[in-house]
Design a protein around this motif. Structure first.
Motif, PDB file in Angstrom:
ATOM      1  N   GLY A  18      18.056  -9.928  -2.598  1.00 17.01           N
ATOM      2  CA  GLY A  18      16.684 -10.012  -2.098  1.00 17.01           C
ATOM      3  C   GLY A  18      16.232  -8.722  -1.438  1.00 17.01           C
ATOM      4  N   PHE A  19      17.117  -8.080  -0.663  1.00 18.13           N
ATOM      5  CA  PHE A  19      16.769  -6.814  -0.025  1.00 18.13           C
ATOM      6  C   PHE A  19      16.498  -5.734  -1.068  1.00 18.13           C
ATOM      7  CE2 PHE A  19      18.682  -8.366   4.035  1.00 18.13           C
ATOM      8  CZ  PHE A  19      17.589  -8.076   4.824  1.00 18.13           C
ATOM      9  N   PHE A  73      12.586  -2.370  -4.075  1.00 16.60           N
ATOM     10  CA  PHE A  73      12.030  -1.853  -5.321  1.00 16.60           C
ATOM     11  C   PHE A  73      10.582  -2.274  -5.504  1.00 16.60           C
ATOM     12  CE2 PHE A  73      16.111  -0.364  -6.611  1.00 16.60           C
ATOM     13  CZ  PHE A  73      15.866   0.546  -7.636  1.00 16.60           C
ATOM     14  N   LEU A  74      10.240  -3.488  -5.076  1.00 18.97           N
ATOM     15  CA  LEU A  74       8.842  -3.907  -5.190  1.00 18.97           C
ATOM     16  C   LEU A  74       7.938  -3.015  -4.334  1.00 18.97           C
ATOM     17  CD1 LEU A  74       9.153  -7.801  -5.140  1.00 18.97           C
ATOM     18  CD2 LEU A  74       8.501  -6.355  -7.073  1.00 18.97           C
ATOM     19  N   ILE A  75       8.399  -2.712  -3.112  1.00 18.35           N
ATOM     20  CA  ILE A  75       7.597  -1.842  -2.242  1.00 18.35           C
ATOM     21  C   ILE A  75       7.468  -0.455  -2.862  1.00 18.35           C
ATOM     22  CG2 ILE A  75       7.569  -0.703   0.003  1.00 18.35           C
ATOM     23  CD1 ILE A  75       8.882  -3.239   1.136  1.00 18.35           C
ATOM     24  N   GLY A 131       7.672   0.281  -6.016  1.00 22.80           N
ATOM     25  CA  GLY A 131       6.808   0.191  -7.197  1.00 22.80           C
ATOM     26  C   GLY A 131       5.337   0.155  -6.829  1.00 22.80           C
ATOM     27  N   LEU A 132       5.012  -0.612  -5.776  1.00 25.08           N
ATOM     28  CA  LEU A 132       3.620  -0.663  -5.344  1.00 25.08           C
ATOM     29  C   LEU A 132       3.135   0.704  -4.870  1.00 25.08           C
ATOM     30  CD1 LEU A 132       3.613  -4.054  -3.386  1.00 25.08           C
ATOM     31  CD2 LEU A 132       2.575  -3.587  -5.611  1.00 25.08           C
ATOM     32  N   TYR A 133       4.015   1.423  -4.164  1.00 25.57           N
ATOM     33  CA  TYR A 133       3.632   2.758  -3.710  1.00 25.57           C
ATOM     34  C   TYR A 133       3.417   3.699  -4.895  1.00 25.57           C
ATOM     35  CZ  TYR A 133       3.760   7.261  -1.360  1.00 25.57           C
ATOM     36  OH  TYR A 133       3.448   8.513  -0.924  1.00 25.57           O
ATOM     37  N   ALA A 134       4.294   3.575  -5.920  1.00 20.66           N
ATOM     38  CA  ALA A 134       4.151   4.430  -7.103  1.00 20.66           C
ATOM     39  C   ALA A 134       2.839   4.138  -7.832  1.00 20.66           C
ATOM     40  CB  ALA A 134       5.343   4.231  -8.039  1.00 20.66           C
ATOM     41  N   LEU A 135       2.506   2.841  -7.967  1.00 27.44           N
ATOM     42  CA  LEU A 135       1.245   2.490  -8.622  1.00 27.44           C
ATOM     43  C   LEU A 135       0.051   3.013  -7.831  1.00 27.44           C
ATOM     44  CD1 LEU A 135       2.005  -1.175  -9.760  1.00 27.44           C
ATOM     45  CD2 LEU A 135       1.812   0.854 -11.211  1.00 27.44           C
ATOM     46  N   TYR A 136       0.160   2.919  -6.497  1.00 29.14           N
ATOM     47  CA  TYR A 136      -0.922   3.452  -5.688  1.00 29.14           C
ATOM     48  C   TYR A 136      -1.083   4.961  -5.894  1.00 29.14           C
ATOM     49  CZ  TYR A 136      -3.095   5.512  -1.588  1.00 29.14           C
ATOM     50  OH  TYR A 136      -3.876   6.268  -0.758  1.00 29.14           O
ATOM     51  N   GLU A 191      -5.277   4.540   2.677  1.00 29.05           N
ATOM     52  CA  GLU A 191      -4.182   5.218   3.371  1.00 29.05           C
ATOM     53  C   GLU A 191      -3.766   4.461   4.627  1.00 29.05           C
ATOM     54  OE1 GLU A 191      -5.736   9.079   4.063  1.00 29.05           O
ATOM     55  OE2 GLU A 191      -5.236   9.851   2.063  1.00 29.05           O
ATOM     56  N   GLU A 192      -4.725   3.853   5.330  1.00 27.20           N
ATOM     57  CA  GLU A 192      -4.393   3.071   6.517  1.00 27.20           C
ATOM     58  C   GLU A 192      -3.546   1.857   6.148  1.00 27.20           C
ATOM     59  OE1 GLU A 192      -4.926   3.921   9.506  1.00 27.20           O
ATOM     60  OE2 GLU A 192      -4.156   2.106  10.445  1.00 27.20           O
ATOM     61  N   ARG A 193      -3.943   1.189   5.024  1.00 29.49           N
ATOM     62  CA  ARG A 193      -3.138   0.049   4.570  1.00 29.49           C
ATOM     63  C   ARG A 193      -1.727   0.481   4.195  1.00 29.49           C
ATOM     64  NH1 ARG A 193      -8.117  -1.532   2.063  1.00 29.49           N
ATOM     65  NH2 ARG A 193      -7.452  -0.569   0.104  1.00 29.49           N
ATOM     66  N   LEU A 194      -1.592   1.680   3.592  1.00 31.22           N
ATOM     67  CA  LEU A 194      -0.275   2.202   3.218  1.00 31.22           C
ATOM     68  C   LEU A 194       0.588   2.420   4.459  1.00 31.22           C
ATOM     69  CD1 LEU A 194       1.760   3.362   1.227  1.00 31.22           C
ATOM     70  CD2 LEU A 194       0.577   5.568   1.406  1.00 31.22           C
ATOM     71  N   ARG A 195      -0.018   3.022   5.513  1.00 27.34           N
ATOM     72  CA  ARG A 195       0.752   3.235   6.738  1.00 27.34           C
ATOM     73  C   ARG A 195       1.237   1.916   7.345  1.00 27.34           C
ATOM     74  NH1 ARG A 195      -3.004   7.553   7.506  1.00 27.34           N
ATOM     75  NH2 ARG A 195      -4.444   6.164   8.610  1.00 27.34           N
TER      76      ARG A 195
END
Length: 646
Positions: A332-333, A338-340, A342-347, A401-405
């Motif tokens: 799970g960790f 990896f999901l986090i 992946g989301l950052y890469a898509l962003y 960017e605020e949501r990313l932080r």
């Protein structure tokens, strides 16, 4: 000049070419990311997930094996203690003059003599808490018994076929586990020869029950058993497994078992289990029948060692379901990480596309301004409109960017919780020695109560209370990795703290023949907190004992010296071990750094010790000695000024 129709046709051609290029790019990209990047990410995820699952499994099974080793120590000690209570009883009975007189008289013994021996055996049996005590003649007939006046009296029973009787006559004493032929109750028999003028004239035997031992061993998610020399389970916390065999029984062994009526005529059947893997040199994995769910099996970690009774062994089975849960947690960790990512890469890709589209729009605007010689008002209106769009996009970008932080802060917080969860597992390493001491003190207290010595027992129980208080203090140290605790520093006796640590390890120091030299002047006081100072010395002394365990010369020295101006106290503990590797020395006080083999510690002891010492306002350091071994130094603030009023 170029006509409007020509410019319009050129623009349409450029748009068709751009559309074709985008279609080709879409064929080899998903959401703007090339397919090979997705493939690499998938392979990386699979590899890291497999490694995390394997690591979680290994760590969990190692911790389980360490717990199993402690359980085997406890079971071996309790079995040895239980057997020791009764092992000398037959020899004591055999020395009684009335017993020898009864065996010498044989069938011609007077009723008064028989009654006297029966009464004596009954009193001995009640006092010791055994099942029965017998006197047996040379032909194997029981001529006196503690249950002489009960419906199932052993008097008149012939036990010449029992191995314990044969061994007693042949070697002086015998020991045997079997099911009673009269009562059908299993038990352990001890026997000693009765001698007169150096010649055996009969035997004395005692039978004890193992039911209380089985009840004391029962624990959830665990099974414990004693296996005899034939591989048959004779004591078990799982009733359905008793008198089954862990290895094939040969026809010759079956004949011997039937001849001795060891199991009251039962045919020994094999226990249907399957060995599925090895774990180190002292443990293995297997599937055993689930006693709670007929037809199902449960996977256990099996560990065994020789029992105090010759030829027997003790085995403990530990359910590995907890290790499976650790694997699921690790997966799970990894998946969450990896999901986090992946989301950052898509962003990032989306942001890059947005910037590219803005640049394209600016280029198109410049070309339009060059091609269309529009009025200043039209150009100004177009520029104003473009600027407004850019402002809106900038505002949106700042929000993103605020949501990313915020997401990154949540990831850091989750990482902290993961580390704290791993640190909690280290309590097993830090609490093992106090638990052994508590068990020893409790056993001694029970013995003192049985001997009607309550003062000694109360002293042991007071020591147990202090150990429990110290263990409660130790569990609070887990918070030290998350925040700096508030410590009230007072004057603490260094001599008392060292004496407390030696008390915890007293049995281990004695059993391993370790020479502990204490060179601390009486009245040496330091600024610290009493319970936490005791924990620091317990941790350092435990590490020193581990360091000298395999050495021929086992010497540990604890000493303290005061500075010239009496403002500082330098406390040191050194050992005659092999020292600390240079690559480990510089990271020694960091969490999860350890020199011990896998399964013997998580590397949290020195990290916790360092945080406690720093809270005292003291300094801790480590170094290798020139003559061999390691030395740990702690520089305390002296508390003599506080006591003297200076």
């Amino acid at each position: 000049m170029v006509s409007d129709a020509s410019r319009s046709g050129a623009a349409r051609g450029w748009r068709r070419r751009a559309s074709g290029i985008r279609e080709v790019e879409h064929q080899v990209r998903i959401r703007g990311i090339p397919l090979w990047v997705w493939a690499v990410a998938a392979l990386l995820y699979a590899g890291m997930a497999a490694a995390a699952i394997e690591l979680a499994w290994n760590r969990a099974i190692d911790a389980l094996a360490e717990a199993g080793a402690h359980q085997l120590d406890l079971y071996g000690a309790s079995l040895k203690s239980e057997l020791g209570r009764f092992e000398m009883m037959p020899a004591i009975v055999a020395r009684q003059d009335s017993v020898r007189a009864l065996l010498n008289a044989g069938p011609h013994a007077s009723p008064a003599l028989v009654q006297g021996v029966n009464t004596y055996l009954e009193a001995v049996n009640q006092e010791a808490g055994s099942v029965a005590v017998d006197v047996i003649d040379l032909q194997g007939s029981v001529i006196a018994a503690s249950n002489w006046n009960q419906p199932l009296s052993f008097v008149g029973t012939n036990v010449s076929y029992r191995p314990y009787f044969k061994d007693a006559l042949a070697r002086g004493n015998g020991r045997f586990f079997g099911i009673g032929t009269n009562t059908g109750i299993p038990g352990l028999y001890f026997a000693s020869a009765v001698r007169d003028r150096g010649k055996a004239i009969g035997a004395a035997a005692v039978k004890i029950s193992v039911d209380e031992l089985e009840s004391a061993w029962r624990r959830p998610n665990e099974a414990a058993m004693v296996i005899d020399h034939n591989g048959v389970i004779v004591i078990s916390t799982v009733a359905a497994w008793k008198f089954t065999a862990l290895r094939p029984i040969t026809s010759e062994q079956q004949r011997e078992i039937q001849a001795s009526r060891q199991y009251a005529g039962r045919l020994v059947e094999p226990l249907q289990y399957r060995r599925i893997g090895e774990w180190g040199a002292s443990a293995w994995l297997g599937r055993f029948p689930d006693p709670r769910r007929p037809g199902h099996t449960t996977r256990y970690l099996a560990m065994s060692r020789p029992a105090p009774q010759a030829g027997d062994s003790i085995m403990v089975l530990l359910d590995v379901a907890g290790a499976r849960r650790q694997q699921e947690l690790a997966l799970g960790f990894v998946t969450g990480g990896f999901l986090i990512a992946g989301l950052y890469a898509l962003y990032a890709v989306q942001r890059r596309r947005t910037i590219a589209e803005k640049l394209k729009a600016q280029d198109a605007l410049r070309r339009a301004n060059d091609e269309l010689e529009a009025t200043v008002a039209q150009r100004t209106a177009a520029l104003t409109q473009t600027n407004e769009r850019m402002q809106q996009e900038i505002v949106e970008r700042k929000r993103t960017e605020e949501r990313l932080r915020e997401s990154q802060q949540e990831v850091v917080h989750a990482g902290k919780l993961a580390v704290l969860g791993q640190m909690a597992a280290g309590l097993t390493h830090e609490l093992s020695q106090p638990l052994v001491a508590i068990r020893t003190l409790c056993d001694n207290a029970r013995t003192f109560f049985e001997r009607d010595q309550p003062a000694h027992a109360i002293t042991n129980l007071e020591r147990v209370s202090r150990l429990v208080d110290n263990m409660a203090t130790l569990t609070g140290e887990l918070k030290a990795f998350a925040r700096k605790p508030v410590v009230e520093r007072v004057a603490v006796s260094l001599n008392e703290a060292v004496a407390h640590a030696r008390l915890i390890y007293d049995a281990r120091i004695r059993d391993e023949a370790v020479q502990v030299d204490v060179r601390i002047a009486p009245g040496t006081l330091v600024c610290a907190e009493a319970s936490q100072l005791q924990q620091v010395i317990v941790n350092l002394l435990g590490n020193a004992l581990d360091a000298v365990r395999e050495q021929e010369q086992r010497v540990i020295t604890l000493e303290a010296t005061e500075s010239v101006d009496n403002s500082r106290v330098l406390f040191s503990i050194s050992d005659s071990g092999t020292g600390i590797a240079p690559e480990v020395l510089e990271h020694l006080f960091e969490p999860f750094v350890t020199t011990k083999p896998r399964g013997h510690g998580l590397g949290l002891g020195l990290a916790i010790t360092s945080r406690i010492v720093e809270a005292f306002g003291a300094k801790i350091s480590a170094a290798n000695r020139d003559e061999g071994g390691a030395r740990f130094n702690i520089e305390f603030a002296s508390a003599k000024g506080v006591v003297d009023g200076r």
